[in-house]
Design an enzyme around this catalytic site. Structure first.
Site, PDB file in Angstrom:
ATOM      1  CD  GLU A 191       9.120  12.534  12.802  1.00  0.00           C
ATOM      2  OE1 GLU A 191      10.059  12.148  12.109  1.00  0.00           O
ATOM      3  OE2 GLU A 191       8.141  11.809  13.098  1.00  0.00           O
ATOM      4  CE  LYS A 207      -2.909   3.146   2.475  1.00  0.00           C
ATOM      5  NZ  LYS A 207      -2.134   4.237   1.863  1.00  0.00           N
TER       6      LYS A 207
END
Length: 506
Positions: A409, A197
């Site tokens: 992050e 995917k």
């Protein structure tokens, strides 16, 4: 969808590919998705539609897994020799090399990155990975083990590596094709089959790669590609009882969800997740050279890199000099569409990502950080790119360890910088993170370099270099940066089961 406007430099083969109605690659052929629904993919440089892809469903994942399971037990794939398996990978590598310019252009349009980066890194890495792993099928050996059995029995004990089975590979949008190859190459080298995917934002290069996989001669069902939304297709792969292993690269948050979903049939899981990598500069380093390296470490690929050197710790004695050179460097970087040869940094991948990154910049300022460079839309953009997802290279000064921009992050071109004096406090700050993916150290003092490298909790440490990878070297992280390793010999263990065989020779 409105008419697609491509840059005048777009090669005819790329324009033709972009214009197709892309389907799902299942059992060696192309088909429409079960629902018939489609997703629009956007050009990040303009914010305008680029192409459409099939919106896969759970039923499509079921079909792909069924095809992969048939291929796994089919003698056409199961019984080929290691050399034949390696030859298929080698053929694929050469096809990628032949079409590298086309693949890079597709990647640049779909992801936004500079064409030069897409050519050298994305297409180049993909070629190297398939070439490297093409050599492993005939060399990944088991072992014979000296035993001490009871009752004087004579036992021959040996091990063999067998494929895990059907691998569900879920890859991100920052390096779409090369991240797919990080999963495909070792999985195929060890005899598995794959349901892949790609990220819904950037599926096009992987779909073109699937065409090359078929052209290379891989049997039907060995590789299947299902495009679609992560919460639908990705979730279906992670939960599927017919999938024996999930290999995922992406955010730590999604990695947790995949781990939970995989417990249904206790499938194997490997995860390459987030990072907040410290870039450490000692007092004897050259400020100008360090500034150049720090800029490359954070602004490469628009900062959309899990190993981005996003936390810069500079010794107080040279902090001002480094910051002066770094700010000048950031302000010189040419930001623009990836297909412009002058562009050094492209747009972020999506409007959502731009909103996320600018939100972090605003958070930093609200908590007391100072924007030393960037933080806004580049002023010199052509009018036709004003709808693109651009952010200037950004440096935040006067940051502290507790700020969100230091702890979380950001995944964008935003660097936080802090001075330090005591090396023990420095190491504590470098390790004060839920992540442990990478770190960089700049110094001429080899003793200090090794001491810090040993103390930093990170899967990769670069000394006087940054962001280097190679198919032969293992890559992965400590703590919440993931489980397992990519690349190198070690990744083959992630895609195989070890069988111990005991033979009574008495």
């Amino acid at each position: 969808m409105s008419a697609v406007v491509l840059p005048p430099s777009t090669p005819p083969a790329v324009a033709d590919f972009i214009s197709r109605e892309h389907g799902l690659f299942i059992d060696g052929g192309w088909r429409a998705g079960e629902s018939g629904e489609r997703l629009v993919t956007y050009n990040p440089a303009t914010g305008q539609p680029l192409s459409t892809i099939a919106a896969g469903t759970r039923a499509d994942v079921d079909a792909a897994v069924a095809a992969a399971r048939r291929a796994l037990s089919d003698p056409v794939w199961r019984d080929i020799t290691p050399l034949e398996r390696g030859e298929l990978l080698h053929r694929l590598a050469e096809l990628v090399a032949t079409h590298a310019d086309e693949l890079a252009y597709i990647e640049s349009l779909d992801n936004g990155k500079p064409l030069s980066v897409a050519r050298a890194v994305d297409a180049g890495t993909t070629t190297k990975l398939f070439r490297y792993f093409a050599g492993w099928p005939s060399k990944f050996e088991g072992s014979t083990i000296p035993l001490s059995p009871r009752n004087g029995m004579r036992i021959l004990n040996y091990t063999v590596h067998e494929p895990i089975g059907v691998v569900g590979a879920i890859v991100p949008w920052n390096f779409p094709m090369s991240m797919a190859s990080w999963k495909l190459a070792p999985a195929l080298a060890t005899g598995n089959t794959v349901v892949l995917k790609p990220a819904e934002e950037t599926s096009l290069s992987t779909l073109r790669l699937a065409e090359l996989i078929a052209e290379a001669g891989f049997p039907p069902g060995v590789v299947n590609v299902v495009t679609g939304i992560g919460t639908v297709v990705g979730a279906a792969i992670a939960e599927h009882p017919g999938v024996d292993k999930v290999a995922f690269t992406g955010s730590t948050e999604v990695g947790r969800r995949i781990t939970t979903a995989a417990t249904g049939n206790m499938k194997k899981v490997s995860l390459e997740l987030g990072g907040k990598s410290p870039h450490i500069v000692l007092a004897d380093a050259d400020p100008v050279a360090v500034a150049a390296a720090a800029a490359e470490g954070i602004f490469f690929n628009q900062g959309q890199t899990c190993t981005a050197g996003s936390r810069l710790y500079v010794h107080a004695d040279i902090y001002d000099d480094v910051m002066s050179a770094l700010i000048a460097r950031a302000q010189e970087i040419v930001v623009g569409p990836g297909q412009d040869p002058a562009t050094q940094m492209g747009p972020l991948v999506s409007a959502r990502q731009l909103e996320t990154v600018t939100g972090y910049v605003q958070s930093g300022v609200a908590q007391g950080a100072r924007v030393a460079a960037g933080g806004d839309t580049p002023a010199n953009l052509d009018e036709k790119y004003r709808g693109g997802y651009f952010l200037s290279p950004t440096v935040l000064a006067e940051t502290t360890q507790a700020m969100r921009v230091v702890q979380e992050e950001i995944f964008g071109p935003v660097l936080v910088a802090m001075p330090w004096r005591d090396v023990d406090e420095l190491i504590d700050k470098a390790n004060d993170s839920p992540y442990g993916l990478a770190a960089g150290i700049w110094t001429n003092d080899i003793t200090a370099a090794h001491r810090i490298a040993a103390a930093v909790k990170a899967g990769t440490v670069w000394i006087n270099c940054y962001n280097l990878t190679d198919p032969a070297s293992p890559f992965g992280g400590y703590k919440q940066s993931g489980w397992g390793r990519e690349m190198g010999r070690g990744v083959l263990e992630e895609y195989t089961e070890i069988k111990s065989v005991w033979v009574n020779l008495t």
